[in-house]
Design an enzyme around this catalytic site. Sequence first.
Site, PDB file in Angstrom:
ATOM      1  N   TYR A  45       0.860  -1.196   0.000  1.00  0.00           N
ATOM      2  CA  TYR A  45       0.000   0.000   0.000  1.00  0.00           C
ATOM      3  C   TYR A  45       0.887   1.234   0.000  1.00  0.00           C
ATOM      4  O   TYR A  45       1.790   1.338  -0.814  1.00  0.00           O
ATOM      5  CB  TYR A  45      -0.983  -0.061   1.172  1.00  0.00           C
ATOM      6  CG  TYR A  45      -2.165   0.861   1.014  1.00  0.00           C
ATOM      7  CD1 TYR A  45      -2.922   0.847  -0.160  1.00  0.00           C
ATOM      8  CD2 TYR A  45      -2.515   1.757   2.002  1.00  0.00           C
ATOM      9  CE1 TYR A  45      -3.997   1.708  -0.332  1.00  0.00           C
ATOM     10  CE2 TYR A  45      -3.596   2.612   1.853  1.00  0.00           C
ATOM     11  CZ  TYR A  45      -4.330   2.587   0.675  1.00  0.00           C
ATOM     12  OH  TYR A  45      -5.385   3.434   0.510  1.00  0.00           O
ATOM     13  N   LYS A 100     -20.374 -20.449 -11.018  1.00  0.00           N
ATOM     14  CA  LYS A 100     -19.620 -20.239 -12.255  1.00  0.00           C
ATOM     15  C   LYS A 100     -18.178 -19.868 -11.929  1.00  0.00           C
ATOM     16  O   LYS A 100     -17.235 -20.341 -12.563  1.00  0.00           O
ATOM     17  CB  LYS A 100     -20.285 -19.121 -13.053  1.00  0.00           C
ATOM     18  CG  LYS A 100     -19.899 -19.089 -14.507  1.00  0.00           C
ATOM     19  CD  LYS A 100     -20.785 -20.026 -15.301  1.00  0.00           C
ATOM     20  CE  LYS A 100     -20.588 -19.882 -16.779  1.00  0.00           C
ATOM     21  NZ  LYS A 100     -21.523 -20.673 -17.534  1.00  0.00           N
ATOM     22  N   GLU A 142     -24.060 -13.847 -18.015  1.00  0.00           N
ATOM     23  CA  GLU A 142     -24.702 -15.095 -17.591  1.00  0.00           C
ATOM     24  C   GLU A 142     -26.152 -14.842 -17.203  1.00  0.00           C
ATOM     25  O   GLU A 142     -26.482 -13.812 -16.589  1.00  0.00           O
ATOM     26  CB  GLU A 142     -23.950 -15.659 -16.389  1.00  0.00           C
ATOM     27  CG  GLU A 142     -24.337 -17.074 -16.007  1.00  0.00           C
ATOM     28  CD  GLU A 142     -23.768 -18.113 -16.947  1.00  0.00           C
ATOM     29  OE1 GLU A 142     -24.262 -19.254 -16.912  1.00  0.00           O
ATOM     30  OE2 GLU A 142     -22.841 -17.801 -17.710  1.00  0.00           O
ATOM     31  N   ASP A 143     -27.015 -15.777 -17.574  1.00  0.00           N
ATOM     32  CA  ASP A 143     -28.404 -15.803 -17.102  1.00  0.00           C
ATOM     33  C   ASP A 143     -29.129 -14.487 -17.337  1.00  0.00           C
ATOM     34  O   ASP A 143     -29.762 -13.921 -16.435  1.00  0.00           O
ATOM     35  CB  ASP A 143     -28.453 -16.187 -15.620  1.00  0.00           C
ATOM     36  CG  ASP A 143     -28.107 -17.652 -15.389  1.00  0.00           C
ATOM     37  OD1 ASP A 143     -27.894 -18.374 -16.381  1.00  0.00           O
ATOM     38  OD2 ASP A 143     -28.048 -18.078 -14.221  1.00  0.00           O
ATOM     39  N   ASP A 168     -24.489 -18.405 -22.051  1.00  0.00           N
ATOM     40  CA  ASP A 168     -25.749 -19.082 -22.359  1.00  0.00           C
ATOM     41  C   ASP A 168     -25.971 -19.171 -23.867  1.00  0.00           C
ATOM     42  O   ASP A 168     -26.648 -20.085 -24.346  1.00  0.00           O
ATOM     43  CB  ASP A 168     -26.926 -18.356 -21.715  1.00  0.00           C
ATOM     44  CG  ASP A 168     -26.816 -18.338 -20.201  1.00  0.00           C
ATOM     45  OD1 ASP A 168     -26.609 -19.396 -19.613  1.00  0.00           O
ATOM     46  OD2 ASP A 168     -26.900 -17.249 -19.611  1.00  0.00           O
ATOM     47  N   ALA A 201     -36.039 -20.737 -29.621  1.00  0.00           N
ATOM     48  CA  ALA A 201     -35.487 -19.607 -30.369  1.00  0.00           C
ATOM     49  C   ALA A 201     -34.986 -18.514 -29.438  1.00  0.00           C
ATOM     50  O   ALA A 201     -35.054 -17.330 -29.743  1.00  0.00           O
ATOM     51  CB  ALA A 201     -36.554 -19.046 -31.312  1.00  0.00           C
ATOM     52  N   GLY A 202     -34.461 -18.938 -28.280  1.00  0.00           N
ATOM     53  CA  GLY A 202     -33.863 -17.998 -27.352  1.00  0.00           C
ATOM     54  C   GLY A 202     -32.371 -17.864 -27.590  1.00  0.00           C
ATOM     55  O   GLY A 202     -31.868 -18.128 -28.696  1.00  0.00           O
ATOM     56  N   ALA A 203     -31.640 -17.492 -26.544  1.00  0.00           N
ATOM     57  CA  ALA A 203     -30.212 -17.213 -26.678  1.00  0.00           C
ATOM     58  C   ALA A 203     -29.444 -18.408 -27.214  1.00  0.00           C
ATOM     59  O   ALA A 203     -28.676 -18.288 -28.182  1.00  0.00           O
ATOM     60  CB  ALA A 203     -29.655 -16.791 -25.308  1.00  0.00           C
ATOM     61  N   ALA A 204     -29.622 -19.578 -26.610  1.00  0.00           N
ATOM     62  CA  ALA A 204     -28.854 -20.751 -27.016  1.00  0.00           C
ATOM     63  C   ALA A 204     -29.257 -21.240 -28.401  1.00  0.00           C
ATOM     64  O   ALA A 204     -28.408 -21.649 -29.199  1.00  0.00           O
ATOM     65  CB  ALA A 204     -29.026 -21.867 -25.992  1.00  0.00           C
ATOM     66  N   ASN A 328     -21.772 -26.763 -20.446  1.00  0.00           N
ATOM     67  CA  ASN A 328     -20.968 -25.591 -20.791  1.00  0.00           C
ATOM     68  C   ASN A 328     -19.599 -25.571 -20.134  1.00  0.00           C
ATOM     69  O   ASN A 328     -18.695 -24.869 -20.600  1.00  0.00           O
ATOM     70  CB  ASN A 328     -21.717 -24.309 -20.423  1.00  0.00           C
ATOM     71  CG  ASN A 328     -22.857 -24.013 -21.362  1.00  0.00           C
ATOM     72  OD1 ASN A 328     -23.341 -24.897 -22.057  1.00  0.00           O
ATOM     73  ND2 ASN A 328     -23.290 -22.773 -21.387  1.00  0.00           N
TER      74      ASN A 328
END
Length: 427
Positions: A45, A100, A142-143, A168, A201-204, A328
């Site tokens: 410091y 995660k 994420e999420d 995702d 038809a979402g993110a993945a 994942n």
Amino acid sequence: MNAPVSPFVSAAQAALDYHALPTPGKLGIAVTKPVNGPEDLSLAYSPGVAEPVLAIQADPADAYRYTAKGNLVAVISNGTAVLGLGDCGALAGKPVMEGKAVLFKKFADIDVFDIEVDTKDPREFIDTVARISPTFGGINLEDIAAPACFEIERALIERCDIPVFHDDQHGTAIVLCAGLLNALELQVKRIEDARIVCLGAGAAGIASMRLALDLGARRENLLLVDRKGVIHTGRDDYASLNPEKREFAAEPSERRTLAGALAGADVFIGLSGPDLVRDEWLMLMNERPIVFALSNPVPEIRPEVALKVRKDLIMATGRSDYPNQVNNVLCFPFLFRGALDVRARVINREMKIAAVQALAALAREPIPAEVLAAYGLKSLPFGPEYIIPKPLDPRLRDVVAPAVARAAVASGVAQLPYPPPSRLHTA
């Protein structure tokens, strides 16, 4: 008289105890330099810390030399799409973000701060993350619910000079496509010819279809299905669909339901919800079909049901108690390890393809005895029940991370060579 207490603790209680005891949470912070006396304190410091401050002020790249930035990733969420639980809120998503972080550290020795941002407004979220980004060497989103996740990732990639990656979307897509390439090989089919149906038809789902195209699939062979059926340009709600869905809209035809889409299909990919596929629909698919039912914990169709009606299929799920788990953790720790090792500015198409190819190739190699022992197996040859590496395979870091790093260098987004100078062998 009180009822006897069962000696068995429920799975739910065991999970709660794991997170609560003996110390709340799953993360801690370790000090990496000695602080044993006044001399150390003066270096850590004041006044010694002023020297790296001045060095970084003169050359921002020195932050990688004098701070932990180069091995530090932010796992960031607003809690709008937590696991399969939906919009739980930022704070309730914190155990997942801590989890995660544990995987990053365990599998790739990457340090993580988990950050929960309490807003559903994409612009507020983007501004918050962009402003704190100098702290980190990379950002793992994420999420975050679709379609906001697409806008958020796109904007942060533009505003930040470090890798931004929505796991995702792309983590799922990379592992899925690695398994798909191997399944197609075993079924004696080519991705260029395969007719692929994706339910979800979402993110993945969107990211997986985009990556399949990058790997050689043809757009005319892809059908994307949402809750209202096949997405096509003649649908009544076509004009109101988000741009990502319209990107995969097919020409109008008689194939407007999931059952209709599966007629003559080679591949079914499920990224949607439980028990949405009837067993008789599998009979409509081409010979030697591939079924990736990835809804978790309950697949779109259960393997025991699917295999009863189609003995010639290859199947994957998102569960660890069935063969071929699309997980994942096979991707994101090693993708970031490779990106950080060469100080990549972004995670690009070439790096994702390199990860796919490395994962696919590793599954074709003989599996080490230690991995067999970990899973209680005597053998596990490449074949219908083993198309994706196991998460505990220690070779993942040594295979996937270098492939990603080399792709970053070759594609011009790396700021260091590979191996980086600190790891180059000298005579």
